[in-house]
Design a protein around this motif. Structure first.
Motif, PDB file in Angstrom:
ATOM      1  N   GLU A  86       0.790  -1.217  -0.108  1.00  0.00           N
ATOM      2  CA  GLU A  86       0.253  -0.143   0.056  1.00  0.00           C
ATOM      3  C   GLU A  86       0.817   1.376  -0.086  1.00  0.00           C
ATOM      4  N   VAL A  87       2.048   1.182   0.668  1.00  0.00           N
ATOM      5  CA  VAL A  87       2.826   2.410   0.782  1.00  0.00           C
ATOM      6  C   VAL A  87       3.260   2.562  -0.777  1.00  0.00           C
ATOM      7  N   ASP A  88       3.920   1.424  -1.280  1.00  0.00           N
ATOM      8  CA  ASP A  88       4.382   1.583  -2.931  1.00  0.00           C
ATOM      9  C   ASP A  88       3.250   2.212  -3.517  1.00  0.00           C
ATOM     10  N   VAL A 112      -0.009  19.744  -2.560  1.00  0.00           N
ATOM     11  CA  VAL A 112      -0.346  19.172  -1.296  1.00  0.00           C
ATOM     12  C   VAL A 112       0.792  18.210  -0.859  1.00  0.00           C
ATOM     13  N   ALA A 113       1.020  18.476   0.517  1.00  0.00           N
ATOM     14  CA  ALA A 113       1.962  17.539   1.141  1.00  0.00           C
ATOM     15  C   ALA A 113       1.173  16.515   1.817  1.00  0.00           C
ATOM     16  N   TRP A 114       1.680  15.291   1.485  1.00  0.00           N
ATOM     17  CA  TRP A 114       1.085  13.825   2.304  1.00  0.00           C
ATOM     18  C   TRP A 114       2.390  13.283   2.856  1.00  0.00           C
ATOM     19  N   GLN A 115       1.945  12.377   3.969  1.00  0.00           N
ATOM     20  CA  GLN A 115       2.711  11.547   4.613  1.00  0.00           C
ATOM     21  C   GLN A 115       2.361   9.916   4.516  1.00  0.00           C
ATOM     22  N   ILE A 116       2.948   9.254   3.746  1.00  0.00           N
ATOM     23  CA  ILE A 116       2.636   7.849   3.481  1.00  0.00           C
ATOM     24  C   ILE A 116       3.496   6.987   4.475  1.00  0.00           C
ATOM     25  N   VAL A 117       2.608   6.689   5.507  1.00  0.00           N
ATOM     26  CA  VAL A 117       3.444   6.114   6.751  1.00  0.00           C
ATOM     27  C   VAL A 117       2.819   4.627   6.902  1.00  0.00           C
ATOM     28  N   GLN A 138      15.748   6.582  13.978  1.00  0.00           N
ATOM     29  CA  GLN A 138      16.954   6.898  12.971  1.00  0.00           C
ATOM     30  C   GLN A 138      17.028   6.325  11.634  1.00  0.00           C
ATOM     31  N   ALA A 139      16.308   5.210  11.577  1.00  0.00           N
ATOM     32  CA  ALA A 139      16.309   4.409  10.279  1.00  0.00           C
ATOM     33  C   ALA A 139      15.367   5.137   9.461  1.00  0.00           C
ATOM     34  N   MET A 140      14.301   5.469  10.003  1.00  0.00           N
ATOM     35  CA  MET A 140      13.237   6.473   9.140  1.00  0.00           C
ATOM     36  C   MET A 140      13.816   7.688   8.715  1.00  0.00           C
ATOM     37  N   LYS A 145      11.206   7.342   0.858  1.00  0.00           N
ATOM     38  CA  LYS A 145       9.791   6.503   0.838  1.00  0.00           C
ATOM     39  C   LYS A 145      10.068   5.466   2.143  1.00  0.00           C
ATOM     40  N   LEU A 146       9.256   5.396   2.914  1.00  0.00           N
ATOM     41  CA  LEU A 146       9.458   4.348   4.053  1.00  0.00           C
ATOM     42  C   LEU A 146       9.401   3.220   3.713  1.00  0.00           C
ATOM     43  N   ASP A 147      10.205   2.226   4.141  1.00  0.00           N
ATOM     44  CA  ASP A 147      10.562   0.738   3.746  1.00  0.00           C
ATOM     45  C   ASP A 147      10.383  -0.175   4.958  1.00  0.00           C
TER      46      ASP A 147
END
Length: 161
Positions: A86-88, A112-117, A138-140, A145-147
């Motif tokens: 879903e993130v991808d 528009v700013a989005w945060q995909i979390v 720290q990893a984030m 793009k969050l993994d």
């Protein structure tokens, strides 16, 4: 009962943006499109368009009324994702014409700013073991793009020292 309905002001393409957003998430739809019937300070009859839409069950309004202030990071919308797929999917859709930013943020083609979390990020960062939460944070901070796999690896890593 009163409701709070976020309104997004667009210089142009409000209806296009609303249609794009509702295509991304379930329980989303265009509820109505209205043009102002008379002259307004923003322009001639029909130049102001108001789009009422529902995005993931939340009511929104998009207004096309000419340039004012561009969107900024003081306002963003967070999408809580079930998994990496879903993130991808959302990341790729919002990135089309948009700009990736640090820590899962993206500015779409409409500004528009989005945060995909991924929801696992929040769960891991709330862990009572503060060292685990720190490693995940720290990893984030190193990601665009969050993994999920990378966040989980940081969470499961053995403490240093």
């Amino acid at each position: 009962m009163s409701k709070i309905i976020p309104s997004l002001w667009f210089a142009d393409k409000a209806e296009e943006a609303a249609k794009f957003y509702v295509s991304l998430l379930p329980d989303s739809r265009i509820d109505s499109v209205m043009t102002m019937p008379a002259e307004s300070p923003a322009g001639p009859e029909g130049s102001v368009v108001i789009v009422d839409f529902t995005l993931a069950g939340q009511q929104f309004q998009a207004i096309k009324a000419g340039p004012l202030d561009p969107f900024n990071h003081a306002i963003s919308f967070t999408i809580d994702c079930e998994d990496q797929a879903e993130v991808d999917r959302l990341w790729d859709a919002l990135l089309d014409g948009g700009t990736p930013e640090q820590c899962g943020w993206i500015r779409d083609r409409y500004g528009v700013a989005w945060q995909i979390v991924p929801n696992t990020l929040i769960e891991m960062m709330k862990d009572p073991d503060r060292d685990r939460g720190r490693r995940v944070a720290q990893a984030m901070l190193k990601m665009v793009k969050l993994d999920v796999a990378g966040l989980k690896a940081a969470y499961d890593a053995e403490p240093v020292g």
